[in-house]
Design a protein around this motif. Structure first.
Motif, PDB file in Angstrom:
ATOM      1  N   GLY A 266      47.154  55.765  31.344  1.00 39.41           N
ATOM      2  CA  GLY A 266      47.490  54.160  31.417  1.00 39.41           C
ATOM      3  C   GLY A 266      46.173  53.558  32.441  1.00 39.41           C
ATOM      4  N   LEU A 267      45.807  52.095  31.583  1.00 45.33           N
ATOM      5  CA  LEU A 267      45.287  51.685  32.062  1.00 45.33           C
ATOM      6  C   LEU A 267      45.543  50.639  33.493  1.00 45.33           C
ATOM      7  CD1 LEU A 267      44.564  49.583  28.380  1.00 45.33           C
ATOM      8  CD2 LEU A 267      43.748  51.868  29.845  1.00 45.33           C
ATOM      9  N   GLY A 268      44.918  50.653  33.977  1.00 48.37           N
ATOM     10  CA  GLY A 268      44.511  50.024  35.079  1.00 48.37           C
ATOM     11  C   GLY A 268      45.194  48.817  36.027  1.00 48.37           C
ATOM     12  N   GLY A 269      46.415  47.496  36.352  1.00 44.83           N
ATOM     13  CA  GLY A 269      46.812  46.758  36.124  1.00 44.83           C
ATOM     14  C   GLY A 269      45.533  45.597  36.523  1.00 44.83           C
ATOM     15  N   GLN A 270      46.168  44.297  35.499  1.00 47.03           N
ATOM     16  CA  GLN A 270      44.832  43.487  35.695  1.00 47.03           C
ATOM     17  C   GLN A 270      44.849  42.663  36.950  1.00 47.03           C
ATOM     18  OE1 GLN A 270      45.800  40.447  32.794  1.00 47.03           O
ATOM     19  NE2 GLN A 270      44.445  39.369  33.414  1.00 47.03           N
ATOM     20  N   SER A 271      43.376  42.243  37.286  1.00 45.11           N
ATOM     21  CA  SER A 271      43.573  41.848  38.517  1.00 45.11           C
ATOM     22  C   SER A 271      44.081  39.697  38.182  1.00 45.11           C
ATOM     23  CB  SER A 271      42.241  41.004  39.319  1.00 45.11           C
ATOM     24  OG  SER A 271      41.354  40.300  37.729  1.00 45.11           O
ATOM     25  N   LEU A 272      44.935  39.223  39.377  1.00 46.10           N
ATOM     26  CA  LEU A 272      44.974  37.852  38.562  1.00 46.10           C
ATOM     27  C   LEU A 272      44.519  36.654  39.408  1.00 46.10           C
ATOM     28  CD1 LEU A 272      48.576  38.929  40.325  1.00 46.10           C
ATOM     29  CD2 LEU A 272      47.529  38.892  38.201  1.00 46.10           C
ATOM     30  N   ASP A 273      44.354  35.601  38.676  1.00 47.37           N
ATOM     31  CA  ASP A 273      43.765  34.219  39.284  1.00 47.37           C
ATOM     32  C   ASP A 273      44.933  33.429  39.914  1.00 47.37           C
ATOM     33  OD1 ASP A 273      42.709  32.083  38.988  1.00 47.37           O
ATOM     34  OD2 ASP A 273      43.391  31.309  36.951  1.00 47.37           O
ATOM     35  N   TYR A 274      43.256  33.381  41.167  1.00 50.18           N
ATOM     36  CA  TYR A 274      43.729  32.817  42.492  1.00 50.18           C
ATOM     37  C   TYR A 274      43.479  31.497  42.473  1.00 50.18           C
ATOM     38  CZ  TYR A 274      46.607  36.293  44.954  1.00 50.18           C
ATOM     39  OH  TYR A 274      47.703  37.802  45.001  1.00 50.18           O
ATOM     40  N   SER A 275      43.068  30.716  41.646  1.00 51.45           N
ATOM     41  CA  SER A 275      41.994  30.149  41.777  1.00 51.45           C
ATOM     42  C   SER A 275      43.214  28.374  41.533  1.00 51.45           C
ATOM     43  CB  SER A 275      40.827  29.292  40.363  1.00 51.45           C
ATOM     44  OG  SER A 275      42.071  29.764  39.528  1.00 51.45           O
ATOM     45  N   VAL A 276      44.300  28.251  41.398  1.00 53.74           N
ATOM     46  CA  VAL A 276      45.244  27.320  41.651  1.00 53.74           C
ATOM     47  C   VAL A 276      45.561  27.579  42.597  1.00 53.74           C
ATOM     48  CG1 VAL A 276      45.355  26.665  38.831  1.00 53.74           C
ATOM     49  CG2 VAL A 276      46.786  28.236  39.512  1.00 53.74           C
ATOM     50  N   ASN A 277      45.649  28.331  43.529  1.00 45.69           N
ATOM     51  CA  ASN A 277      46.892  28.095  44.982  1.00 45.69           C
ATOM     52  C   ASN A 277      47.867  28.860  44.569  1.00 45.69           C
ATOM     53  OD1 ASN A 277      45.792  27.283  47.219  1.00 45.69           O
ATOM     54  ND2 ASN A 277      47.772  26.808  47.501  1.00 45.69           N
ATOM     55  N   ARG A 278      47.975  30.171  44.156  1.00 46.36           N
ATOM     56  CA  ARG A 278      49.306  30.800  43.411  1.00 46.36           C
ATOM     57  C   ARG A 278      49.225  31.771  44.165  1.00 46.36           C
ATOM     58  NH1 ARG A 278      50.984  29.372  37.491  1.00 46.36           N
ATOM     59  NH2 ARG A 278      49.655  28.871  36.736  1.00 46.36           N
ATOM     60  N   VAL A 279      50.210  32.446  44.203  1.00 46.52           N
ATOM     61  CA  VAL A 279      50.474  34.067  45.120  1.00 46.52           C
ATOM     62  C   VAL A 279      51.038  34.729  45.074  1.00 46.52           C
ATOM     63  CG1 VAL A 279      52.759  32.931  46.744  1.00 46.52           C
ATOM     64  CG2 VAL A 279      50.879  34.522  47.839  1.00 46.52           C
ATOM     65  N   PHE A 280      50.737  36.316  44.316  1.00 49.69           N
ATOM     66  CA  PHE A 280      52.029  37.564  43.797  1.00 49.69           C
ATOM     67  C   PHE A 280      51.803  38.487  45.342  1.00 49.69           C
ATOM     68  CE2 PHE A 280      48.496  35.108  41.353  1.00 49.69           C
ATOM     69  CZ  PHE A 280      49.934  34.831  40.511  1.00 49.69           C
ATOM     70  N   LEU A 281      52.906  39.112  44.539  1.00 53.27           N
ATOM     71  CA  LEU A 281      53.167  40.968  45.297  1.00 53.27           C
ATOM     72  C   LEU A 281      51.485  41.880  44.486  1.00 53.27           C
ATOM     73  CD1 LEU A 281      56.681  40.962  44.482  1.00 53.27           C
ATOM     74  CD2 LEU A 281      55.564  40.709  47.172  1.00 53.27           C
TER      75      LEU A 281
END
Length: 778
Positions: A266-281
């Motif tokens: 299985g491929l690893g999950g993508q890193s997420l973009d925090y440049s626009v002030n978002r938040v993620f689980l």
């Protein structure tokens, strides 16, 4: 908050059971949202968990678009849309399933194609976090977020831990179907050709939820046969899962299946973009693929922590949002593992809006470890299966421009799993990537305050009244009105009902304006303790003008009589009243609560008689003459001094005083009222002394002696008799002693003429001498 322990004694042994982790937040899935001109209204699935005044966080958890082609690009994010958007607000009103916010939202949210939740917490000035705190685990609709809002100091006397509260790991399929060399990026569950993907910020159909392709930041599932699941991603990407089953010389996938065909983890999950002030689980790790029912799920991602406070007093405690380590065995045991293993969960997100730190706080959002693989079928360790990839590191964000020196931060990636029986060979599995430390991270709040147009009027404090209180209410601001409760109201659907109450009550008015905007306001009518009842007595007083009457009042603490005219003291309960022409007196009584009552006394006053005295003369002397005084204006009379009055109880009387005298007459009219008048009768002094001119001293007891008769204004000092030759034959100073016709030697004097001298003083103190002659005969 106190710590609680339960002590249980069994067979002499005492066990300590710690208090459970505490959850302080309320959670709801947002089902509808209106961010209009009137207000921001959220429709939620569990409104009863929320209260007016709660601080709330709105956050979109899912809703990104991904590439769904059967290529290596499967799962790549093509559009974040509104995923990760968040902001803070406050609940100001509730109505059914709707919650009304204080300000308008400044960000956009996708309720239809995404998953948006509301997280609430009670606002606090200070908070003592003295037992471990966590959050509701993400359940596909809500949870996964810890949020606290403290205006002053947060005492971190225990940990905040949201490890494994984020996106779920891939689930096990537990199928015995077997094949090799499955290279696609998605499958259905029918033939067990790929394991379940870990959960991420995007959703996919059931027909594509299996297989090695990542699901945004969710790790891909291992492909058939026995490949490992990829690690979840967040701030850092997840690591790839291990290769397919390898058994040189054995049945199935043999050594002839060489690279690249064996690299189907299985491929690893993508890193997420925090440049626009978002938040993620944190993304969930993908599951490992298996056919011996020994495969294991992927690790759960870390949750999200929001902390807003002025001062964080750390006490060397920790804030933790780690991804979960994928489940693994510790030795080669039948049924564990014998198949591919799961990838680790990604670290979560920790966002700190803190002005200052006291002490060190450990802030950790590490990725979870991919699971190791054990094979129980071959004790010679000639078989390999795919270990799980490591989870990516999470995100730690600070509102400050630099990383605060009071924090010790860690966003380390999770390690990949290995094959311990093959000298810890990773067999193609990879660890995740480290996460991110961010500064100048914004904590947005609603921008425009909702205009409050409903006006219920000012709160009122009122005193009790006998029989209840009626007062008008007056709301404004709209065209439609609805009051609640309707208790005591004359009409609950108008702006100005009459409220008839006896106890304290709060009314809420819901106002709708011409634009169909709705607002609410409250008015509290506080009824002071009571009632107060002042009683004045006697209620009716009759009396003559100028007379004194007694007023009385009971029932309260202080009193004030009005008017004050005629009262000896207007601030006591029992003043004395001088009756005048005033017809009513009101007493106002005030109790200890400042409440007042009043009562009235009615006065009937009678006029005084108009007494007048007239006289026929104002001067009297020692003669027989008297002065006649006459009174008028009354029914009966009484003269004083009565001793000089001939008829002291008549309207007219003769008076004959011995000296100048003031006479007073008191008159009484038909109502018994009295008045008086006075008159002065002047005495005019005039000396009057009489003496006979002859007497007969023959012892017949008739005119045997002669003496002066004093009529008025004379005090005698000497009465003397002389014969014709000038010889004194009698002398005395006693006015009652007369001359009996004998000489001083006691012999009878001869008949004839004799001369008298009378000496004395008048009322003015002047000497008076009276003289004349008398004849003695027989």
């Amino acid at each position: 908050m106190k710590r609680f322990f339960i002590l249980v004694a069994i067979l002499g042994t005492t066990f300590s059971i710690k208090a459970q982790t505490k959850i302080i937040n309320a959670y709801a899935q947002i089902l509808g949202m209106t961010n209009g001109a009137c207000a921001t209204i959220l429709s939620v699935d569990s409104p009863s968990l929320f209260d007016i005044g709660d601080a709330v966080l709105i956050v979109q958890i899912k809703g990104a678009f991904i590439d769904s082609s059967n290529t290596n690009a499967f799962g790549n994010i093509t559009a974040y849309n509104n995923v990760g958007n968040f902001e803070f607000n406050e609940i100001v009103s509730k109505s059914g399933t709707n919650l009304i916010l204080k300000t308008k939202l400044i960000k956009s949210y996708d309720i239809i194609n995404g998953t948006v939740q509301l997280v609430a917490v009670k606002k606090r000035k200070n908070y003592d976090l003295n037992t471990e705190h966590s959050c509701l685990g993400w359940n596909g609709k809500k949870g996964g977020v810890f949020f606290i809002d403290v205006s002053d100091s947060l005492f971190l006397n225990s940990n905040i831990n949201v490890t494994a509260k984020g996106f779920t790991g891939g689930e096990v399929l537990l199928s015995t179907a077997f094949s090799c060399n499955r290279r696609d990026y998605f499958y259905s569950s029918i033939f067990n050709e790929g394991a379940h993907k870990g959960e991420g910020i995007s959703s996919i159909s059931i027909n594509k939820i299996y297989g090695r392709g990542k699901l945004a930041n969710g790790g891909g599932g291992g492909n058939d046969h026995n490949c490992g699941g990829g690690g979840g991603g967040n701030g850092g990407a997840g690591g790839k899962g291990g290769n397919q089953y390898f058994y040189p010389g054995g049945p199935g996938c043999t050594e002839v299946d060489v690279a690249p065909f064996i690299a189907m983890g299985g491929l690893g999950g993508q890193s997420l973009d925090y440049s626009v002030n978002r938040v993620f689980l944190g993304g969930g790790g993908g599951a490992g693929q298996g056919n011996d029912r020994g495969e294991k799920p992927g690790g759960i991602g870390g949750g999200i922590v929001f902390i807003k406070c002025n001062v964080l007093i750390a006490n060397n405690n920790s804030i933790i949002a780690n991804g979960q380590n994928a489940i693994e065995c510790s030795a080669a045991v039948v049924g564990c593992q014998d198949d591919g293993t799961g990838g680790g969960g990604a670290g979560g997100s920790i966002l700190l809006d803190v002005a200052s730190y006291i002490g060190l706080v450990n802030v950790t959002a590490n990725g979870g470890k991919g699971a190791d693989c054990w094979v129980s079928k071959d004790t010679k360790s000639t078989r390999q299966v795919g270990p799980g990839g490591g989870g990516g590191g999470g995100v730690i964000g600070f509102s400050s421009l630099a990383i605060p020196p009071g924090t010790v931060n860690s966003v380390i990636a999770g390690l990949n799993g290995v094959n311990p029986q093959w000298s810890n060979d990773p067999w193609g599995s990879e660890k995740g990537s480290n996460g991110k430390l961010l500064t100048n991270f914004l904590f947005p709040e609603g921008s425009t305050s909702i205009t409050r147009f409903a006006q219920a009027g000012n709160d009122t404090i009122i005193c009790p009244q006998v029989g209840g209180i009626s007062l008008p209410l007056l709301a404004s601001g709209g065209v439609l009105y609805s009051w609640s409760p309707s208790t005591g109201l004359s009409n609950a659907t108008i702006a100005n009902p009459i409220a008839t109450i006896s106890n304290t009550i709060t009314y809420v008015v819901t106002v709708t304006d011409a634009n169909d905007c709705i607002d609410k306001d409250t008015i509290t009518i506080t009824v002071k303790p009571g009632p107060i009842d002042v009683i004045a007595f006697p209620k009716n007083i009759t009396g003559c003008l100028g007379t004194i009457a007694q007023l009385n009042a009971i029932g309260t603490k202080s009193y004030l009589w009005q008017p004050s005219a005629g009262l000896d003291d207007d601030k006591i309960s029992n003043p004395k009243l001088t009756i005048s022409g005033i017809n009513t007196y009101v007493v106002i009584g005030t109790d200890t609560n400042g409440c007042a009552d009043k009562d009235t006394v009615y006065i009937t006053s009678f006029p005084l008689p108009n007494i007048k005295i007239s006289s026929d003369n104002s001067i009297v002397d020692c003669s027989e003459k008297a002065v006649v005084l006459t009174a008028s204006g009354a029914l009966s009379y009484q003269w004083t001094p009565a001793i000089y009055c001939e008829m002291p109880n008549a309207a007219s009387t003769k008076v004959r005083p011995p000296a100048t005298t003031v006479f007073t007459v008191k008159g009484i009219n038909i109502n018994g009222c009295e008045a008086e008048d006075t008159i002065t009768v002047f005495y005019e002094g005039k000396t009057v002394v009489k003496i006979p001119n002859a007497f007969t001293p023959n012892d017949d007891n008739i005119n045997d002696k002669i003496k002066p008769i004093i009529v008025c204004d004379f005090v005698m000092t000497e009465f003397s008799i002389y014969n014709r030759w000038g010889n004194n034959v009698f002398i005395t100073n006693d006015g009652n002693q007369g001359w009996d016709g004998k000489s001083t030697d006691g012999k009878p004097c001869e008949l004839g003429v004799y001369y008298y001298y009378i000496k004395g003083k008048n009322s003015k103190g002047e000497d008076v001498l009276l003289k004349g002659d008398i004849t003695m005969i027989r």
